[in-house]
Design a protein around this motif. Structure first.
Motif, mmCIF file in Angstrom:
data_model
loop_
_atom_site.group_PDB
_atom_site.id
_atom_site.type_symbol
_atom_site.label_atom_id
_atom_site.label_comp_id
_atom_site.label_asym_id
_atom_site.label_seq_id
_atom_site.Cartn_x
_atom_site.Cartn_y
_atom_site.Cartn_z
ATOM 1 N N GLN A 88 0.843 -1.210 0.000
ATOM 2 C CA GLN A 88 0.000 0.000 0.000
ATOM 3 C C GLN A 88 0.870 1.250 0.000
ATOM 4 O O GLN A 88 2.016 1.239 0.461
ATOM 5 C CB GLN A 88 -0.935 0.026 1.211
ATOM 6 N N LEU A 89 0.315 2.300 -0.562
ATOM 7 C CA LEU A 89 0.920 3.628 -0.499
ATOM 8 C C LEU A 89 -0.055 4.520 0.235
ATOM 9 O O LEU A 89 -1.234 4.597 -0.134
ATOM 10 C CB LEU A 89 1.186 4.169 -1.913
ATOM 11 N N ALA A 90 0.413 5.172 1.296
ATOM 12 C CA ALA A 90 -0.460 6.032 2.105
ATOM 13 C C ALA A 90 0.159 7.412 2.244
ATOM 14 O O ALA A 90 1.375 7.548 2.431
ATOM 15 C CB ALA A 90 -0.685 5.415 3.486
ATOM 16 N N PHE A 117 -2.100 9.293 16.719
ATOM 17 C CA PHE A 117 -1.860 10.687 16.339
ATOM 18 C C PHE A 117 -1.484 10.765 14.867
ATOM 19 O O PHE A 117 -0.472 11.328 14.478
ATOM 20 C CB PHE A 117 -0.757 11.276 17.215
ATOM 21 N N ARG A 118 -2.326 10.165 14.032
ATOM 22 C CA ARG A 118 -2.062 10.113 12.604
ATOM 23 C C ARG A 118 -3.396 10.077 11.880
ATOM 24 O O ARG A 118 -4.307 9.354 12.277
ATOM 25 C CB ARG A 118 -1.255 8.840 12.309
ATOM 26 N N LYS A 119 -3.512 10.851 10.824
ATOM 27 C CA LYS A 119 -4.737 10.865 10.035
ATOM 28 C C LYS A 119 -4.380 10.569 8.588
ATOM 29 O O LYS A 119 -3.558 11.263 7.990
ATOM 30 C CB LYS A 119 -5.425 12.232 10.143
ATOM 31 N N ASP A 120 -4.966 9.525 8.036
ATOM 32 C CA ASP A 120 -4.701 9.184 6.633
ATOM 33 C C ASP A 120 -5.468 10.142 5.720
ATOM 34 O O ASP A 120 -6.681 10.290 5.836
ATOM 35 C CB ASP A 120 -5.125 7.744 6.340
ATOM 36 N N ILE A 121 -4.726 10.780 4.821
ATOM 37 C CA ILE A 121 -5.337 11.688 3.847
ATOM 38 C C ILE A 121 -5.793 10.890 2.617
ATOM 39 O O ILE A 121 -6.848 11.127 2.060
ATOM 40 C CB ILE A 121 -4.319 12.775 3.426
ATOM 41 N N TRP A 122 -4.954 9.926 2.228
ATOM 42 C CA TRP A 122 -5.247 9.126 1.028
ATOM 43 C C TRP A 122 -4.493 7.810 1.139
ATOM 44 O O TRP A 122 -3.389 7.754 1.689
ATOM 45 C CB TRP A 122 -4.796 9.889 -0.217
ATOM 46 N N MET A 123 -5.097 6.733 0.647
ATOM 47 C CA MET A 123 -4.437 5.437 0.706
ATOM 48 C C MET A 123 -4.874 4.582 -0.477
ATOM 49 O O MET A 123 -6.027 4.636 -0.889
ATOM 50 C CB MET A 123 -4.794 4.731 2.016
ATOM 51 N N GLN A 124 -3.936 3.792 -1.011
ATOM 52 C CA GLN A 124 -4.257 2.844 -2.081
ATOM 53 C C GLN A 124 -3.472 1.568 -1.818
ATOM 54 O O GLN A 124 -2.312 1.629 -1.387
ATOM 55 C CB GLN A 124 -3.866 3.432 -3.436
ATOM 56 N N GLN A 125 -4.109 0.425 -2.010
ATOM 57 C CA GLN A 125 -3.397 -0.823 -1.782
ATOM 58 C C GLN A 125 -3.776 -1.856 -2.829
ATOM 59 O O GLN A 125 -4.830 -1.760 -3.464
ATOM 60 C CB GLN A 125 -3.661 -1.346 -0.373
ATOM 61 N N ILE A 165 0.060 8.611 -7.896
ATOM 62 C CA ILE A 165 -0.259 9.573 -6.834
ATOM 63 C C ILE A 165 -1.117 10.682 -7.429
ATOM 64 O O ILE A 165 -0.703 11.320 -8.405
ATOM 65 C CB ILE A 165 1.021 10.187 -6.232
ATOM 66 N N PRO A 166 -2.311 10.936 -6.897
ATOM 67 C CA PRO A 166 -3.122 12.048 -7.409
ATOM 68 C C PRO A 166 -2.383 13.369 -7.238
ATOM 69 O O PRO A 166 -1.638 13.551 -6.266
ATOM 70 C CB PRO A 166 -4.384 12.008 -6.531
ATOM 71 N N ASN A 167 -2.588 14.300 -8.175
ATOM 72 C CA ASN A 167 -1.847 15.566 -8.082
ATOM 73 C C ASN A 167 -2.507 16.589 -7.166
ATOM 74 O O ASN A 167 -2.061 17.725 -7.081
ATOM 75 C CB ASN A 167 -1.611 16.172 -9.475
ATOM 76 N N ASN A 168 -3.590 16.187 -6.467
ATOM 77 C CA ASN A 168 -4.197 17.144 -5.530
ATOM 78 C C ASN A 168 -3.768 16.871 -4.089
ATOM 79 O O ASN A 168 -4.321 17.437 -3.157
ATOM 80 C CB ASN A 168 -5.733 17.091 -5.621
ATOM 81 N N LEU A 169 -2.777 15.999 -3.894
ATOM 82 C CA LEU A 169 -2.297 15.713 -2.543
ATOM 83 C C LEU A 169 -1.166 16.674 -2.173
ATOM 84 O O LEU A 169 -0.489 17.224 -3.041
ATOM 85 C CB LEU A 169 -1.793 14.275 -2.460
ATOM 86 N N GLY A 211 3.993 16.165 10.622
ATOM 87 C CA GLY A 211 3.976 16.642 9.244
ATOM 88 C C GLY A 211 3.256 15.697 8.321
ATOM 89 O O GLY A 211 2.584 14.758 8.746
ATOM 90 N N VAL A 212 3.381 15.964 7.023
ATOM 91 C CA VAL A 212 2.765 15.144 5.982
ATOM 92 C C VAL A 212 3.835 14.227 5.399
ATOM 93 O O VAL A 212 4.903 14.689 4.989
ATOM 94 C CB VAL A 212 2.178 16.021 4.862
ATOM 95 N N ASP A 213 3.575 12.920 5.403
ATOM 96 C CA ASP A 213 4.529 12.025 4.762
ATOM 97 C C ASP A 213 3.825 10.964 3.917
ATOM 98 O O ASP A 213 2.626 10.721 4.052
ATOM 99 C CB ASP A 213 5.490 11.378 5.769
ATOM 100 N N PHE A 214 4.599 10.365 3.000
ATOM 101 C CA PHE A 214 4.135 9.283 2.133
ATOM 102 C C PHE A 214 4.933 8.037 2.504
ATOM 103 O O PHE A 214 6.153 8.113 2.669
ATOM 104 C CB PHE A 214 4.376 9.623 0.653
ATOM 105 N N GLU A 215 4.234 6.915 2.612
ATOM 106 C CA GLU A 215 4.911 5.689 3.027
ATOM 107 C C GLU A 215 4.416 4.507 2.203
ATOM 108 O O GLU A 215 3.213 4.324 2.023
ATOM 109 C CB GLU A 215 4.640 5.438 4.514
#
Length: 355
Positions: free
Chosen positions: A52-54, A71-79, A113-117, A135-139
């Motif tokens: 997955q990419l989150a 203490f984490r909020k997922d903005i977008w996720m795909q798996q 990755i959508p370009n609105n992130l 902060g904002v991170d991608f994993e």
């Protein structure tokens, strides 16, 4: 390929391979994430392999995850499922290289990755802070599970391999005309004012680039301009989970230029805001970092038309303040002193690297 990034799970059954960790947002699209997972299914049992990419907003470190609070909020996720019967993407040159590197039983995957992130941003921790920075991170994470999305299924840390990547944005190839502003201020016990005008050659500067500011002063008052102070403020607007907005000064520079009564000044003063001068400031917004490598002050957030602000997580902007320290003359002295202040917007970004 100069370097391959890889991470193996604690159980040794999953190894994640990536050819790069920086993915560029080209405004109309974002670089595709192509990777490979090598499998050793001896101990998988009836579990499947997923990747997955989150994109997530983290507002507390890992050691604060107590009492079921995260203490984490997922903005977008795909798996996607890799094994058994996994989906197979169209292979790219990056896939071919990674598959040769990984060897047998390697499975490719791709994410768009959508370009609105948002782009990757981290908030500078204090000297005693531990764990991941806010902060904002991608994993990217590959893991073993019986079902794709079962919130009740506990996934062991040893059955997981993960790598943090960055989404970055480069400066547009065309820069616009620089900002310009002026002010005319009158003072107590003075018949005439002080005129201040400031301008910049362009509307965007690169990290580490010297920023020349053209300053014109016409002092018609009976007071003396003792010195010129230039500061740069970074404003971080956290729009995702609350209306937090705070400003931190990243540069404060004084110039000992004096302008006497009925005198004038017309010259260019140069400043360079740098992270190296702000290493101790907790909460300063930085471009996303990978582990402990050096980074820089966060790039200006470029807002696209039609994109919801809330999706962007953290918005970063800068402004330059030009301040004239004006001393009062005569018997009243300091009682009639005042300042003349002017502001200019500043965009800070990275230049687009040569292909």
């Amino acid at each position: 390929m100069a370097k391959v990034f890889k991470k193996t799970s604690g159980n040794g059954g999953l190894t994640l391979y990536l050819g790069k960790r920086d993915y560029v947002d080209h405004v109309d699209k974002v670089d595709r994430v192509d990777g490979v997972v090598k499998l050793d299914p001896a101990d998988f049992g009836d579990r499947k392999v997923f990747v997955q990419l989150a994109c997530a907003f983290r507002y507390g470190s890992d050691d604060l995850d107590v009492m079921g609070l995260c203490f984490r909020k997922d903005i977008w996720m795909q798996q996607t499922q890799l094994y058994p019967n996994g989906e197979k993407p169209a292979l790219s040159a990056m896939h071919d290289t990674l598959l040769k590197k990984a060897g047998d039983n390697a499975h490719p995957f791709s994410f768009e990755i959508p370009n609105n992130l948002p782009c990757s941003v981290s908030l500078q921790p204090g000297p005693d802070d531990k764990g991941k920075a806010c902060g904002v991170d991608f994993e990217i994470k590959t893991y073993l599970a019986k079902e794709k999305n079962n919130p009740d299924e506990k996934i062991e840390k040893k059955d997981t391999a993960r790598l943090v990547i960055r989404k970055i944005q480069y400066a547009p190839s065309q820069v616009g005309a620089g900002p310009k502003a002026d002010i005319c201020k009158s003072f107590m016990m003075s018949d005439k004012p002080v005129h201040l005008e400031a301008s910049m050659e362009k509307d965007l500067y690169f990290h580490g680039e010297a920023i020349p500011i053209k300053i014109k002063i016409k002092n018609e008052s009976n007071k003396t301009v003792k010195k010129i102070k230039i500061s740069v403020d970074q404003t971080t607007d956290i729009v995702l989970y609350s209306a937090d907005k705070y400003t931190k000064c990243v540069l404060n520079q004084e110039f000992g230029e004096t302008v006497d009564s009925n005198g004038s000044f017309d010259n260019t003063l140069t400043i360079t805001p740098l992270l190296t001068d702000n290493k101790e400031k907790r909460g300063l917004a930085l471009d996303g970092r990978l582990k402990d490598e050096d980074t820089n002050l966060a790039s200006t957030t470029m807002l696209r038309q039609g994109v919801e602000k809330e999706v962007l997580g953290i918005l970063v902007s800068y402004k330059i303040k030009i301040n004239l320290m004006v001393a009062g003359g005569g018997l009243l002295g300091g009682l009639t002193s005042s300042d003349v202040t002017l502001e200019l917007p500043l965009n800070l970004m990275h230049p687009k690297p040569e292909e």
